[in-house]
Design an enzyme around this catalytic site. Structure first.
Site, short mmCIF file in Angstrom:
data_model
loop_
_atom_site.label_atom_id
_atom_site.label_comp_id
_atom_site.label_asym_id
_atom_site.label_seq_id
_atom_site.Cartn_x
_atom_site.Cartn_y
_atom_site.Cartn_z
N ARG A 252 -8.87 -0.18 3.69
CA ARG A 252 -7.87 0.79 3.19
C ARG A 252 -6.55 0.12 2.86
O ARG A 252 -5.82 0.59 1.98
CB ARG A 252 -7.61 1.86 4.25
CG ARG A 252 -8.54 3.04 4.21
CD ARG A 252 -8.01 4.14 5.10
NE ARG A 252 -6.62 4.44 4.76
CZ ARG A 252 -5.72 4.91 5.62
NH1 ARG A 252 -6.04 5.12 6.86
NH2 ARG A 252 -4.49 5.16 5.23
N ASP B 207 4.45 0.03 12.03
CA ASP B 207 3.20 -0.61 11.54
C ASP B 207 3.14 -2.10 11.88
O ASP B 207 2.08 -2.71 11.80
CB ASP B 207 3.09 -0.42 10.03
CG ASP B 207 3.19 1.03 9.66
OD1 ASP B 207 2.23 1.77 9.87
OD2 ASP B 207 4.27 1.45 9.20
N LYS C 269 0.83 -1.21 0.00
CA LYS C 269 0.00 0.00 0.00
C LYS C 269 0.86 1.25 0.00
O LYS C 269 0.58 2.21 -0.72
CB LYS C 269 -0.90 -0.01 1.24
CG LYS C 269 -1.51 1.33 1.61
CD LYS C 269 -2.42 1.23 2.82
CE LYS C 269 -1.90 1.77 4.10
NZ LYS C 269 -1.43 3.14 4.21
N ASN C 270 1.90 1.24 0.85
CA ASN C 270 2.68 2.46 1.03
C ASN C 270 3.72 2.70 -0.06
O ASN C 270 4.48 3.65 0.02
CB ASN C 270 3.33 2.47 2.42
CG ASN C 270 2.27 2.62 3.50
OD1 ASN C 270 1.12 2.96 3.20
ND2 ASN C 270 2.63 2.34 4.73
N ARG D 69 0.60 13.97 13.36
CA ARG D 69 0.94 13.84 11.94
C ARG D 69 0.98 15.19 11.22
O ARG D 69 0.24 15.42 10.25
CB ARG D 69 -0.01 12.85 11.25
CG ARG D 69 -0.08 11.53 12.00
CD ARG D 69 -0.76 10.45 11.24
NE ARG D 69 0.09 9.87 10.21
CZ ARG D 69 -0.28 8.91 9.39
NH1 ARG D 69 -1.47 8.41 9.49
NH2 ARG D 69 0.55 8.44 8.48
N CYS E 297 -4.72 7.77 9.56
CA CYS E 297 -5.03 7.21 10.86
C CYS E 297 -4.66 8.16 11.99
O CYS E 297 -3.69 8.89 11.90
CB CYS E 297 -4.28 5.90 11.04
SG CYS E 297 -4.91 4.61 9.96
N VAL F 21 8.07 6.15 16.71
CA VAL F 21 7.73 6.83 15.44
C VAL F 21 6.48 7.69 15.59
O VAL F 21 6.46 8.84 15.14
CB VAL F 21 7.57 5.80 14.30
CG1 VAL F 21 7.23 6.50 12.99
CG2 VAL F 21 8.83 4.96 14.15
N ARG G 54 -3.58 10.05 3.37
CA ARG G 54 -2.59 11.12 3.47
C ARG G 54 -1.87 11.35 2.14
O ARG G 54 -1.01 12.22 2.02
CB ARG G 54 -1.56 10.79 4.55
CG ARG G 54 -2.18 10.66 5.92
CD ARG G 54 -1.16 10.51 7.00
NE ARG G 54 -0.32 11.67 7.15
CZ ARG G 54 -0.70 12.81 7.70
NH1 ARG G 54 -1.92 12.95 8.14
NH2 ARG G 54 0.13 13.82 7.79
#
Ligand code: EPU
Length: 460
Positions: free
Chosen positions: A441, A333, A45-46, A148, A143, A355, A119
């Site tokens: 998502r 994550d 996804k990222n 953020r 999220c 993080v 994002r």
């Protein structure tokens, strides 16, 4: 404003819509079955969403393979379509074709409606400034795992020569002439800020040098995409990335790297349920930190060319001390799914989240299910981090093993949501997990995969 599946219907991204069955947004989970079998994870996804944005920079068509059918891909497809990119996706093949030859400005109201809970829109800045000289970026979703902020992003764009104007509902950007290369050091190796800089620098005039850059595998894969497009980028071993700007870029053809977060989530589910799961598309090199930790906890794994098998060998699991970090450390994550497995380990585990400052909110529901987890403001178990002096509850002590029992829980965020599924699978009785569309998502066909692994689940 969050987009709903209906928002995408007029766009050519139908196959991305996934679950839109009109059923309630909840899953009943009858816990107690060890997960067992084989599943496949597709592209990360990222990475996929960023590579799709990169296509905007090319003058010709791009083809991205191994694209999962997840909501974030739909959001980016919607935004690209609004800007005149032709997007065609085949969910079965996992191939997305992107034709940016007719890129145009989109209407602000439409952009806002399509930004969804993601994002990624912030990464449209550089490519749109190059293509159109301006951009409007709506307020971001994503999220709720910390504040953020986007201060690094805006600072980068300003330094490149963009005028940044914060307005109600979003940010308007204008390029004052051609953007010019910069020299910059990030205060923290932010993934998004590094991507922002890459997507802006490749077509800026002159040389850009970024120190303290993030070097996650997804970023390296994005650099590979940009290199295929004609960019000149070097990555040094000391977190320094250098980019020589070029005048033109073409399209790319690329196969996305596998989703190491999804793979680790399923591995944690195997461990927490006493199961045995083979994950096709999981790769050792991007998961080394996770594999070390999995082994220390007492899980076993076997690496093959195309997959990794993860299983619980029986007997007690071991408690550990763990700190999340940027790559090559243990990913933040991975933390939430693994914490569920740690509730089944003997003794006290300590997890220091460095993080995100608020990534332990999900543990409330785990406590409701019988877990013994205490959250602390102090930096426990490792070196002090930037959250230590700032009053954030960012360390957890997990005492186990504790049997989990069923509960009615509400998904708080993407990874926290998957963790609730794991907890419900490991618990005795029937749990209700509400708000599961958030999990769409980032987890492709998770209900089908759960069923394939023998889980007893049904939609409400
Ligand atoms: N940060 C700032 N200012 C900025 C940008 C970041 O202070 O301008 C801080 C953040 O607040 C955070 C830290 O830097 O404390 C790291 O944030 P980063 O920018 O690295 O994260 P991101 O780019 O927003 C991506 C992933 C996240 C993943 C992180 C870290 C995407 C779309 N999201 O976020 O993934 O946790 O990198 O690896 O790529 C997820 O998939 O569930 C997820 C949250």
């Amino acid at each position: 404003m969050n987009a709903t599946p209906q928002d995408y219907r007029h766009l050519d991204v139908g196959p991305l819509l996934g679950n839109d069955s009109g059923m309630n947004d909840l899953l009943y989970v009858n816990g107690g079955n060890p997960l067992s079998g084989t599943i496949t994870v597709r592209g990360a996804k990222n990475f996929v969403s960023k590579a799709m944005v990169a296509s905007l920079l090319g003058e010709t068509k791009s083809v991205l393979r191994n694209v999962p059918q997840i909501r974030d891909v739909a959001v980016v497809s919607g935004l690209l379509s609004l800007h005149g990119v032709q997007v065609e996706y085949s969910a079965a093949d996992g191939v997305i074709n992107l034709d940016p030859s007719a890129v145009e400005s989109a209407h602000v109201a439409e952009i806002d409606a399509h930004a969804g809970s993601s994002r990624i829109p912030i990464l449209f800045c550089g490519p749109l400034l190059h293509r159109l000289g301006e951009a409007f970026i709506p307020d971001l979703g994503g999220c709720h795992i910390g504040d953020r902020p986007i201060d690094f992003h805006l600072e980068i764009l300003r330094r490149f020569g963009a005028e940044v104007d914060k307005r109600e509902g979003g940010i308007h950007l204008r390029a004052l002439g051609r953007l010019k290369g910069i020299k910059m050091e990030l205060p923290y190796p932010s993934v998004g800020a590094t991507e922002q800089l890459l997507l802006t620098a490749v077509r800026a005039e002159g040389i850009t040098e970024l120190s303290n850059a993030a070097i996650e595998p997804e970023i390296v894969d994005l650099i590979c995409v940009l290199q295929k497009m004609g960019a000149i980028i070097s990555v040094d071993t000391d977190r320094v990335i250098r980019i020589e700007g070029v005048d033109r870029l073409t399209g790319f053809t690329h196969t996305a790297l596998g989703d190491r977060i999804e793979a680790a989530s399923w591995a944690s589910a195997a461990l927490a349920t006493g199961g045995d799961v083979t994950i096709k598309g999981a790769h050792q090199v991007e998961m080394m930190a996770f594999l070390n930790t999995f082994r220390k906890v007492g899980g076993q794994f076997e690496v093959h060319d195309q997959d990794i098998r993860f299983w619980h060998p029986g007997g007690p699991l071991r408690s550990i001390v763990l700190e999340t970090d940027v790559h090559p450390g243990f990913m933040t994550d991975w933390q939430q799914p693994l914490v569920v497995a740690l509730t089944q380990a003997t003794g006290l585990s300590i997890v220091h989240e460095t993080v995100y400052e608020k990534r332990f909110g999900f543990t409330c529901a785990l406590r409701k299910m019988g877990a013994n987890i205490q959250i602390y403001r102090e930096c426990l178990g490792g070196a002090p981090c930037r959250f230590g002096q700032r009053n954030f509850h960012h360390s957890a002590v997990i005492s186990g093993p504790t049997p989990l029992h069923a509960a009615d829980v509400e998904v708080p965020d993407l990874r926290g949501g998957f963790s609730y599924l794991i907890a419900a699978l490991a618990a005795n009785g029937r749990s209700t997990v509400r708000g599961i569309s958030l999990i769409d998502r980032g987890y492709e066909a998770f209900q089908e995969k759960l069923e394939a692994l023998g889980a007893d689940v049904s939609r409400g």
